[in-house]
Design a protein around this motif. Structure first.
Motif, PDB file in Angstrom:
ATOM      1  N   VAL A  80      46.530  51.616  38.761  1.00  0.00           N
ATOM      2  CA  VAL A  80      45.596  50.965  39.682  1.00  0.00           C
ATOM      3  C   VAL A  80      46.319  49.761  40.274  1.00  0.00           C
ATOM      4  CG1 VAL A  80      43.407  49.721  39.872  1.00  0.00           C
ATOM      5  CG2 VAL A  80      43.592  51.707  38.329  1.00  0.00           C
ATOM      6  N   THR A  81      46.594  49.803  41.586  1.00  0.00           N
ATOM      7  CA  THR A  81      47.377  48.726  42.199  1.00  0.00           C
ATOM      8  C   THR A  81      46.519  47.789  43.045  1.00  0.00           C
ATOM      9  OG1 THR A  81      47.917  49.951  44.208  1.00  0.00           O
ATOM     10  CG2 THR A  81      49.370  50.301  42.319  1.00  0.00           C
ATOM     11  N   SER A  82      45.261  48.174  43.292  1.00  0.00           N
ATOM     12  CA  SER A  82      44.369  47.316  44.081  1.00  0.00           C
ATOM     13  C   SER A  82      42.925  47.648  43.719  1.00  0.00           C
ATOM     14  CB  SER A  82      44.583  47.551  45.574  1.00  0.00           C
ATOM     15  OG  SER A  82      44.140  48.862  45.908  1.00  0.00           O
ATOM     16  N   TRP A  83      42.030  46.742  44.088  1.00  0.00           N
ATOM     17  CA  TRP A  83      40.601  46.926  43.785  1.00  0.00           C
ATOM     18  C   TRP A  83      40.079  48.239  44.381  1.00  0.00           C
ATOM     19  CZ3 TRP A  83      36.567  46.399  41.002  1.00  0.00           C
ATOM     20  CH2 TRP A  83      35.277  46.453  41.528  1.00  0.00           C
ATOM     21  N   SER A  84      40.591  48.606  45.556  1.00  0.00           N
ATOM     22  CA  SER A  84      40.089  49.814  46.216  1.00  0.00           C
ATOM     23  C   SER A  84      40.431  51.080  45.420  1.00  0.00           C
ATOM     24  CB  SER A  84      40.642  49.923  47.639  1.00  0.00           C
ATOM     25  OG  SER A  84      42.049  50.057  47.598  1.00  0.00           O
TER      26      SER A  84
END
Ligand SMILES: [Mg+2]
Ligand SMILES: [Zn+2]
Length: 200
Positions: free
Chosen positions: A34-38
């Motif tokens: 998971v690299t971003s909230w999205s």
């Protein structure tokens, strides 16, 4: 694995240690992060489960291995941002995490990558009343169960999605005190246990 919930939980419970990926949010396929909230997809019933733990007066802390930082796939700043967004989203549903701790390192470079105990030490430094005897570790990887077990905590293994289950499921199941399919199911068991304890 022990056979009953009552014999497998601390008689006084104050802190719930939660792994993040595969516990709060859908685990990415092996080798992805998971690299971003999205990209963070919360699992069903998680805010409600955390709200119930909060309402029961339990401290809820997240301890997460984020090796993707060491691999250069995202930064510690990205992880802080994801946790800020996650916290805001949880708060909008009446839930909150008391603290987030993560290991940004690669394998065998530090003392804070689970199953090593560094993230517990960080939590204990912030909340000195934390004891292993009054804590429980909930995670979906063997390393989570080893982390809790080595420290002397009770442990709950979440089986998670068979599609993304890691190697070590059988070992985790064997070592854990209890197994449940999801955080909401584990929360039900924890809170029914607390309700059944004699009033001191
Ligand atoms: Mg996990
Ligand atoms: Zn580390």
């Amino acid at each position: 694995m022990a056979d009953s919930v009552n014999s497998s939980l601390p008689s006084t419970l104050s802190t719930i240690f939660l792994d993040r990926d595969g516990v709060l949010n859908r685990k990415m396929p092996e080798g992805r992060y998971v690299t971003s909230w999205s990209e963070l997809q919360p699992l069903p019933g998680v805010p409600q489960a955390i709200a119930r733990l909060n309402q029961a007066g339990l401290r809820v802390v997240v301890v997460s291995n984020q090796r993707g930082i060491a691999l250069g796939l995202y930064t510690s700043e990205d992880v802080h941002n994801i946790h800020t967004e996650l916290q805001n989203w949880l708060r909008s549903q009446g839930a909150h995490i008391d603290a987030f701790y993560f290991c940004p390192h690669d394998k065998q470079k530090c003392n804070c990558r689970k199953p090593l105990p560094g993230l517990f030490d960080q939590a204990h430094a912030q909340f000195p009343d934390i004891t292993v005897a009054s804590s429980i570790m909930i995670g979906d990887s063997f390393s989570d169960i080893q982390f809790g077990h080595r420290l002397g905590m009770r442990t709950i293994f979440l089986e998670g999605d068979p599609q993304t289950q890691k190697l070590g499921v059988i070992s985790a199941r064997r070592l854990a005190d209890l197994c449940f399919p999801s955080l909401p199911a584990a929360t039900d068991a924890l809170l029914s246990q607390i309700a059944s304890l004699p009033i001191p």
